[in-house]
Design an enzyme around this catalytic site. Structure first.
Site, PDB file in Angstrom:
ATOM      1  N   HIS A  86     -63.326 -61.557 -32.715  1.00  0.00           N
ATOM      2  CA  HIS A  86     -63.197 -60.422 -33.632  1.00  0.00           C
ATOM      3  C   HIS A  86     -62.189 -60.714 -34.739  1.00  0.00           C
ATOM      4  CE1 HIS A  86     -65.659 -57.000 -32.642  1.00  0.00           C
ATOM      5  NE2 HIS A  86     -65.425 -57.152 -31.356  1.00  0.00           N
ATOM      6  N   HIS A 105     -69.134 -61.963 -34.239  1.00  0.00           N
ATOM      7  CA  HIS A 105     -68.000 -62.056 -33.308  1.00  0.00           C
ATOM      8  C   HIS A 105     -68.393 -62.596 -31.925  1.00  0.00           C
ATOM      9  CE1 HIS A 105     -69.180 -58.084 -31.561  1.00  0.00           C
ATOM     10  NE2 HIS A 105     -68.511 -58.514 -30.512  1.00  0.00           N
ATOM     11  N   TYR A 153     -65.092 -50.066 -22.255  1.00  0.00           N
ATOM     12  CA  TYR A 153     -64.722 -49.446 -23.537  1.00  0.00           C
ATOM     13  C   TYR A 153     -64.992 -47.954 -23.579  1.00  0.00           C
ATOM     14  CZ  TYR A 153     -69.464 -49.716 -25.808  1.00  0.00           C
ATOM     15  OH  TYR A 153     -70.783 -49.567 -26.170  1.00  0.00           O
TER      16      TYR A 153
END
Length: 386
Positions: A86, A105, A153
């Site tokens: 990232h 990424h 996440y």
């Protein structure tokens, strides 16, 4: 020998010596200075968590599944390194990196170099096998229909934003995952899988695609695009963190820098659902060209017009296989709720056109003409009931 880290989501995370060797490299430590949610702290002040702690969380979940499913250590390494590629502000730099540097990424080979590469070689891991897992070329618990990445996440982002929608029965889901034809959810885990998709459905419009988050992200992207086209090498972003990127912005575009750091953001001139436009045609529009034409029609500088045509988020999690009495079926086949969520998620999509407050009327009119949006006139109660 193991060491422990106290994590705000999972509690104690155990680390073996070889994991610490990877974590201690400068390339991995850079993730401490890259926010997980980019500019979301402009909306949710607590959203200052980083890719570093998220990566540890994904590694922890993957390690639990690895032990349960008897997998190789390489999946744990892939979990740890899945976000090492990232650039600053996470997804806010993603389009820039792809357009100007040809880097996505997930292609972690661009970020795995120097100390990190040497450490992996010494530990017997190759970048190619790790990248195959991270990109999803090799299906795994790190990148799949339901994987350790989104398990972490959703819960983590919910915790730090203070939005309760991301909470689901994480450890029940982990307990009910097994290997069959790929990753399979046992019948008893269907409700846990449904709760994950409900969380995802709620978190996207509330957090990830909140209009202020989108505006800040697109302002940063537009400013950085000008800097790159002015001669800055986009590949250098791979060595930078959020602080470096803001310093670059401060040096090269002080106006947008001050707007971002002081939260003096653009406003919505147009913000409509797919039902207000010719959706298929809009998805073919070049944002840059649209900005130029709208700015010219509105009589304002093109730098003050942002067109935001986000991608349609597909619920790939709905395709995960689950056990039923009649064999393996996809989750959306056995769950009417998930099938409904899959259809409803498309309705969260919004076309946005953003500008400075003083240009809202002129830019709004030009944008509505450009996209063929009909102005809705609100009627008074007297007009409705004469």
């Amino acid at each position: 020998m193991e060491k422990s880290i106290q994590d705000s989501i999972h509690g104690v995370i155990k680390l073996e010596d070889w994991m610490i060797e990877i974590i201690d490299t400068p390339q991995f430590q850079r993730l401490r200075r890259i926010k997980q949610l980019g500019f979301a702290n402009l909306v949710y002040p607590g959203a200052n968590h980083t890719r570093f702690e998220h990566s540890l969380g994904v590694m922890h979940i993957t390690r639990l599944l690895k032990e349960k499913l008897d997998l190789d250590d390489v999946v744990v390494v892939a979990a740890l390194l899945h976000d090492v590629g990232h650039a600053p502000f996470s997804h806010s730099s993603e389009r820039l990196m792809k357009k100007y540097a040809g880097i996505e990424h997930e292609r972690i080979s661009a970020a795995v170099r120097n100390e990190l590469k040497d450490t992996l070689n010494d530990l017997g891991f190759t970048v190619g096998e790790i990248e195959a897992i991270v990109t999803g070329k090799r299906k795994s618990i790190v990148n799949g229909d339901i994987d350790a990445d989104r398990m972490d996440y959703l819960v983590r982002d919910s915790h730090y934003t203070g939005v309760a929608y991301g909470v689901f029965d994480l450890y029940r889901l982990i307990d009910k995952i097994k290997l069959g034809n790929g990753l399979v959810v046992e019948y008893g885990g269907i409700k846990a899988a449904e709760s994950l998709l409900i969380s995802r459905y709620m978190m996207y419009p509330t957090v990830y695609f909140h209009h202020v988050c989108r505006i800040a992200r697109k302002m940063y992207e537009k400013a950085m695009e000008r800097i790159i086209e002015g001669g800055f090498d986009a590949k250098k972003l791979m060595d930078m963190d959020d602080f470096d990127a803001m310093q670059l912005l401060k040096e090269k575009d002080r106006e947008f820098y001050h707007m971002l750091v002081n939260r003096r953001l653009f406003k919505r001139a147009v913000y409509v659902s797919k039902n207000a436009v010719d959706f298929r045609e809009v998805m073919r529009v070049n944002e840059r060209r649209a900005e130029e034409e709208i700015a010219e029609d509105a009589g304002v500088d093109e730098r003050y017009v942002i067109v935001d045509i986000p991608p349609v988020e597909e619920m790939k999690e709905s395709e995960v296989l689950v056990e039923t009495e009649s064999g393996l079926k996809s989750l959306d086949e056995v769950s009417p709720l998930v099938n409904a969520l899959k259809t409803a998620s498309v309705e969260n999509w919004r076309l946005g056109v953003y500008t400075r407050k003083e240009y809202i009327d002129s830019v709004g009119k030009a944008a509505m003409d450009y996209f063929g949006i009909k102005r809705v006139v609100q009627k008074s109660l007297d007009e409705i009931f004469p």
